[in-house]
Design an enzyme around this catalytic site. Sequence first.
Site, mmCIF file in Angstrom:
data_model
loop_
_atom_site.group_PDB
_atom_site.id
_atom_site.type_symbol
_atom_site.label_atom_id
_atom_site.label_comp_id
_atom_site.label_asym_id
_atom_site.label_seq_id
_atom_site.Cartn_x
_atom_site.Cartn_y
_atom_site.Cartn_z
ATOM 1 N N HIS A 34 0.866 -1.184 0.000
ATOM 2 C CA HIS A 34 0.000 0.000 0.000
ATOM 3 C C HIS A 34 0.901 1.231 0.000
ATOM 4 O O HIS A 34 2.140 1.104 -0.027
ATOM 5 C CB HIS A 34 -0.943 -0.029 1.215
ATOM 6 C CG HIS A 34 -0.239 -0.297 2.508
ATOM 7 N ND1 HIS A 34 0.640 0.593 3.070
ATOM 8 C CD2 HIS A 34 -0.244 -1.375 3.331
ATOM 9 C CE1 HIS A 34 1.109 0.102 4.202
ATOM 10 N NE2 HIS A 34 0.611 -1.105 4.381
ATOM 11 N N HIS A 37 4.053 1.366 2.261
ATOM 12 C CA HIS A 37 5.247 0.691 1.737
ATOM 13 C C HIS A 37 5.889 1.531 0.628
ATOM 14 O O HIS A 37 7.111 1.679 0.566
ATOM 15 C CB HIS A 37 4.873 -0.671 1.130
ATOM 16 C CG HIS A 37 4.306 -1.669 2.098
ATOM 17 N ND1 HIS A 37 3.007 -2.097 2.042
ATOM 18 C CD2 HIS A 37 4.875 -2.338 3.119
ATOM 19 C CE1 HIS A 37 2.793 -2.984 2.993
ATOM 20 N NE2 HIS A 37 3.907 -3.159 3.672
ATOM 21 N N ASP A 150 5.471 0.496 12.860
ATOM 22 C CA ASP A 150 5.925 -0.618 13.703
ATOM 23 C C ASP A 150 7.089 -0.124 14.560
ATOM 24 O O ASP A 150 8.247 -0.474 14.331
ATOM 25 C CB ASP A 150 6.333 -1.797 12.814
ATOM 26 C CG ASP A 150 5.159 -2.295 11.987
ATOM 27 O OD1 ASP A 150 4.340 -3.029 12.537
ATOM 28 O OD2 ASP A 150 5.040 -1.891 10.811
HETATM 29 P P1 AMP Z 1 5.022 -5.147 6.510
HETATM 30 O O1 AMP Z 1 4.845 -5.512 5.067
HETATM 31 O O2 AMP Z 1 3.758 -4.926 7.238
HETATM 32 O O3 AMP Z 1 5.998 -6.056 7.220
HETATM 33 O O4 AMP Z 1 5.720 -3.724 6.485
HETATM 34 C C1 AMP Z 1 6.929 -3.495 5.797
HETATM 35 C C2 AMP Z 1 7.463 -2.158 6.187
HETATM 36 O O5 AMP Z 1 6.523 -1.152 5.842
HETATM 37 C C3 AMP Z 1 7.703 -2.033 7.701
HETATM 38 O O6 AMP Z 1 8.899 -1.313 7.915
HETATM 39 C C4 AMP Z 1 6.499 -1.259 8.157
HETATM 40 O O7 AMP Z 1 6.737 -0.506 9.332
HETATM 41 C C5 AMP Z 1 6.274 -0.342 6.967
HETATM 42 N N1 AMP Z 1 4.882 0.135 6.967
HETATM 43 C C6 AMP Z 1 3.759 -0.605 7.053
HETATM 44 N N2 AMP Z 1 2.672 0.187 7.072
HETATM 45 C C7 AMP Z 1 3.132 1.469 7.010
HETATM 46 C C8 AMP Z 1 2.505 2.751 7.007
HETATM 47 N N3 AMP Z 1 1.180 2.887 7.075
HETATM 48 N N4 AMP Z 1 3.291 3.836 6.943
HETATM 49 C C9 AMP Z 1 4.637 3.709 6.875
HETATM 50 N N5 AMP Z 1 5.298 2.536 6.879
HETATM 51 C C10 AMP Z 1 4.554 1.429 6.940
#
Ligand code: AMP
Length: 280
Positions: A34, A37, A150
């Site tokens: 999204h 990312h 996170d």
């Molecule tokens: P994930 O795919 O959920 O493991 O997230 C991958 C990376 O994207 C991690 O560093 C998350 O903290 C970051 N991330 C996920 N959602 C958001 C968001 N809404 N805003 C900024 N970074 C995000």
Amino acid sequence: MQRFKTIYALQQYLAPLIQSARTVGLVPTMGALHEGHLDLVRRARQECDVVVVSIFVNPVQFNNPDDLARYPRTLQQDSEMLEKVGTDVLFFPAITEIYPEPAQLKLSFGELESVMEGAFRPGHFNGVGLVVAKLFHIVQPNLAYFGQKDLQQIAVIRRLIRDLNFPINLIRCDTVRETDGLAMSSRNRNLTDVERGQATSLYEALTLACDLLIEGQSPNQAKAAVTGFFAKLSTFRLEYIEVVNADTLQPVAELQAPGQTAICIAAYLGKVRLIDNRIF
Ligand code: AMP
């Protein structure tokens, strides 16, 4: 954009670039991408010569098998989105590529994981630490991009980098939100339409706590107000609300220096577990 499934092929491609001292940026993700990312990828694009994005749904960091089974997987769409924002390399290994055998190493992050996500998701940060350490070794980035969404994960990775001497700069990127304040998350796709309408309450609760702290109320008073706020919302099940130091993640009894107080929240909305935080 180059796409690699194996470590060997990825490293064959990256080796000459690393040798010619190109700056490599890594954005680790679990896919179902999204704007949050993509924001990390855009930032990496501005700061690095080579932008590597990994998509790997890491089974070791899931403590709930249902959550792992329900985790959205949208590789084709992800790949198209990454290409549009100028990603150089997409690494999307199979589970057996990353774990040819179950890892025996166990990582413990001490006090950092005694609270919040660490306390409610036993073994979660062991899994996060393992996979991020593997990705750091595999890709050998100069910079690695993580989202503030996170926050505890950032503290854990910072510790991992220091304890294992990874020569990597960790870049923290702001949380990207929907227009109603809901933090973007891959898990939002699992909300029903009705739940999606209600989900903004999580951000409202963070704002309430923030306002009360700024007014001079104590962290305990702010936490009590948020607990009361959720008691009236029958569809939510609040897991925790904490006011912590933004670096140590330890609960605090009073406001910290500017930019050092974080309010962190986790709640179930139906079957979906949502987390969010605000730093001020
Ligand atoms: P994930 O795919 O959920 O493991 O997230 C991958 C990376 O994207 C991690 O560093 C998350 O903290 C970051 N991330 C996920 N959602 C958001 C968001 N809404 N805003 C900024 N970074 C995000």
